[in-house]
Each structure stands twice: as structure tokens, then as C-alpha cells.
Motif scaffolding. Structure first.
Motif, short mmCIF file in Angstrom:
data_model
loop_
_atom_site.label_atom_id
_atom_site.label_comp_id
_atom_site.label_asym_id
_atom_site.label_seq_id
_atom_site.Cartn_x
_atom_site.Cartn_y
_atom_site.Cartn_z
N ILE A 1 0.86 -1.24 -0.02
CA ILE A 1 -0.02 -0.06 -0.03
C ILE A 1 1.01 1.24 0.04
N VAL A 2 0.63 2.31 -0.96
CA VAL A 2 1.21 3.50 -0.86
C VAL A 2 0.63 4.43 -0.19
N SER A 3 1.25 5.01 0.97
CA SER A 3 0.69 6.26 1.56
C SER A 3 1.57 7.26 1.45
N PRO A 4 1.72 8.14 0.72
CA PRO A 4 2.74 8.93 0.51
C PRO A 4 3.08 9.70 1.83
N PRO A 5 4.43 9.95 1.97
CA PRO A 5 5.77 9.35 1.25
C PRO A 5 6.12 7.91 1.44
N PHE A 6 5.28 7.16 1.85
CA PHE A 6 5.85 5.76 1.92
C PHE A 6 5.17 4.81 1.39
N VAL A 7 5.81 3.45 0.89
CA VAL A 7 5.09 2.09 0.56
C VAL A 7 5.20 1.21 1.62
N PHE A 8 4.26 0.60 1.91
CA PHE A 8 4.27 -0.54 2.94
C PHE A 8 4.18 -1.74 2.40
N VAL A 9 5.03 -2.73 2.34
CA VAL A 9 5.39 -3.85 1.55
C VAL A 9 4.81 -4.93 2.62
N SER A 10 3.87 -5.77 2.16
CA SER A 10 3.33 -6.88 2.91
C SER A 10 4.61 -8.00 3.00
N GLY A 11 4.49 -8.98 3.95
CA GLY A 11 5.75 -10.18 3.74
C GLY A 11 5.77 -10.87 2.43
N CYS A 12 7.20 -10.96 2.18
CA CYS A 12 7.20 -11.47 0.91
C CYS A 12 7.93 -12.91 1.11
N LEU A 13 7.53 -13.90 0.60
CA LEU A 13 8.05 -15.43 0.71
C LEU A 13 8.93 -15.88 -0.30
N GLY A 14 9.43 -16.82 -0.22
CA GLY A 14 10.34 -17.28 -1.36
C GLY A 14 9.76 -18.00 -2.35
N PHE A 15 8.70 -17.62 -2.90
CA PHE A 15 7.65 -18.30 -4.01
C PHE A 15 7.98 -17.80 -5.47
N ASP A 16 8.03 -18.73 -6.32
CA ASP A 16 8.14 -18.14 -7.69
C ASP A 16 6.91 -17.31 -8.14
N ALA A 17 6.94 -16.29 -8.64
CA ALA A 17 5.75 -15.60 -8.89
C ALA A 17 5.08 -16.03 -10.12
N LYS A 18 5.51 -16.69 -10.96
CA LYS A 18 4.75 -17.14 -11.97
C LYS A 18 3.98 -18.80 -11.44
N THR A 19 4.73 -19.42 -10.93
CA THR A 19 4.31 -20.98 -10.68
C THR A 19 3.72 -20.83 -9.02
N SER A 20 4.01 -19.90 -8.17
CA SER A 20 3.73 -19.98 -6.58
C SER A 20 4.30 -21.32 -6.23
N THR A 21 5.12 -21.75 -6.50
CA THR A 21 5.96 -22.99 -5.99
C THR A 21 7.21 -22.33 -5.34
N VAL A 22 7.51 -23.11 -4.05
CA VAL A 22 8.32 -22.79 -3.17
C VAL A 22 9.83 -22.76 -4.22
N ALA A 23 10.72 -21.95 -3.70
CA ALA A 23 12.21 -21.83 -4.53
C ALA A 23 12.88 -23.10 -4.22
N ALA A 24 13.73 -23.18 -5.20
CA ALA A 24 14.57 -24.62 -5.22
C ALA A 24 15.89 -24.02 -4.32
N ASN A 25 16.44 -25.18 -3.75
CA ASN A 25 17.73 -24.80 -2.95
C ASN A 25 17.46 -24.47 -1.63
N GLY A 26 16.13 -24.88 -1.07
CA GLY A 26 16.20 -24.70 0.50
C GLY A 26 16.17 -23.16 0.98
#
Length: 165
Positions: free
Chosen positions: A61-86
Motif C-alpha cells: 500500500i502506498v501512503s505518500p511518502p511511504f510504501v508499506f510492503v506486505s511479507g514476501c515469501l520465497g515463492f516463484d511469482a509465475k508458478t507460486s511454488t517454493v524456490a529450489a535450494n532450500g
């Protein structure tokens, strides 16, 4: 006795992905849809350069002058599968997802002022720090680093951020 049973059932569903199902919402007393809308001063961010939100929230969510980014996990954006290599793969992917969301907001990684890192195992602190330092380079945002009992989809790493737009 019945109230205790319901409480136990609600607690059990809150910690699973089923918390996002209609059934769980009814258990939590949220079955009536809210009439709340996003205020015009705020901008919801959604980008295909990161996995879509797995619940009723925005990638950022952008609330100028900031952007608050939700938690990001290690999943591939295209497949939504967990990234390889643990763990290492998840950390690299989560940071790339964070970058994608930050840039979609009109900001950049060098404008991140604060991150919060959530990990499954605090013993991974050193490994994560090396990858984190490589990603951020000379830029060193303020940071909290917290071990948690469990992350969504049993991920090993999650990062959220606040940046200047």
C-alpha cells in the motif's frame, strides 16, 4: 463447555491457510462483508513480478511518502511454488519478490528504510545475513530479525519492508 470447544476450533483454523476460507470466516464472526473501501489517498499495489497475495490483503500500500510492503515469501511469482535450494533459494527469491513490489510502487530498493525479517530458525541468521548483505550492498535499512513458530505455507523466510516513494 460449548464456548471452549468453539474457541479451540477457531484457534486451530487461524493458524492454517483455511483461515482464508468462508467456513473459517464464519467461525471468526466475519461472514458479513464489510462496506469499507480503500481511501482515495492510498494506492494498492499489485504486480505480476511477485506472487499474488494469499489472503485478503495487498502486496503493498502506498501512503505518500511511504510504501508499506506486505511479507514476501520465497515463492516463484509465475508458478507460486517454493524456490529450489532450500533456505538460500527462498531468501534469494523473497528478496527478488520484495524488489518487484517495491519497484511496482514507484520506489526502489535503495529507498527502503525498514525491513522486518521472519525466520523459522534463528540458527540461520548467518546464512541469511550474507544473502541480505549481498542484496542490499552498501544500503543498510533499519531491520528487525525475528524467529517465529511457523510461516505461511511452511516457508523458512519472510521479509516485509517500508520504503520512501
Amino acid at each position: 463447555m460449548r464456548r471452549l470447544s468453539l474457541g479451540r476450533r477457531v484457534r486451530q483454523t487461524c493458524f492454517t491457510e483455511q483461515a482464508f476460507t468462508n467456513r473459517s470466516y464464519r467461525l471468526l464472526g466475519a461472514h458479513n462483508m464489510s462496506s469499507i473501501t480503500t481511501h482515495s489517498s492510498l494506492k494498492s499495489i499489485s504486480t505480476e513480478n511477485a506472487p499474488q497475495a494469499i489472503g485478503p490483503y495487498s502486496q503493498a500500500i502506498v501512503s505518500p511518502p511511504f510504501v508499506f510492503v506486505s511479507g514476501c515469501l520465497g515463492f516463484d511469482a509465475k508458478t507460486s511454488t517454493v524456490a529450489a535450494n532450500g533456505l538460500e533459494g527462498q531468501v534469494h527469491q523473497a528478496l527478488q519478490n520484495l524488489k518487484g513490489i517495491v519497484e511496482a510502487s514507484g520506489s526502489q530498493v535503495g529507498k527502503i528504510v525498514k525491513t522486518t525479517v521472519f525466520v523459522k530458525n534463528l540458527n540461520d541468521f548467518g546464512t541469511i545475513n550474507l544473502i541480505y548483505e549481498e542484496f542490499f550492498g552498501e544500503h543498510k535499512p533499519a531491520r528487525s530479525f525475528v524467529e517465529v513458530a511457523r510461516l505461511p505455507r511452511d516457508a523458512l523466510f519472510e521479509i516485509e519492508a517500508i520504503a520512501i516513494v
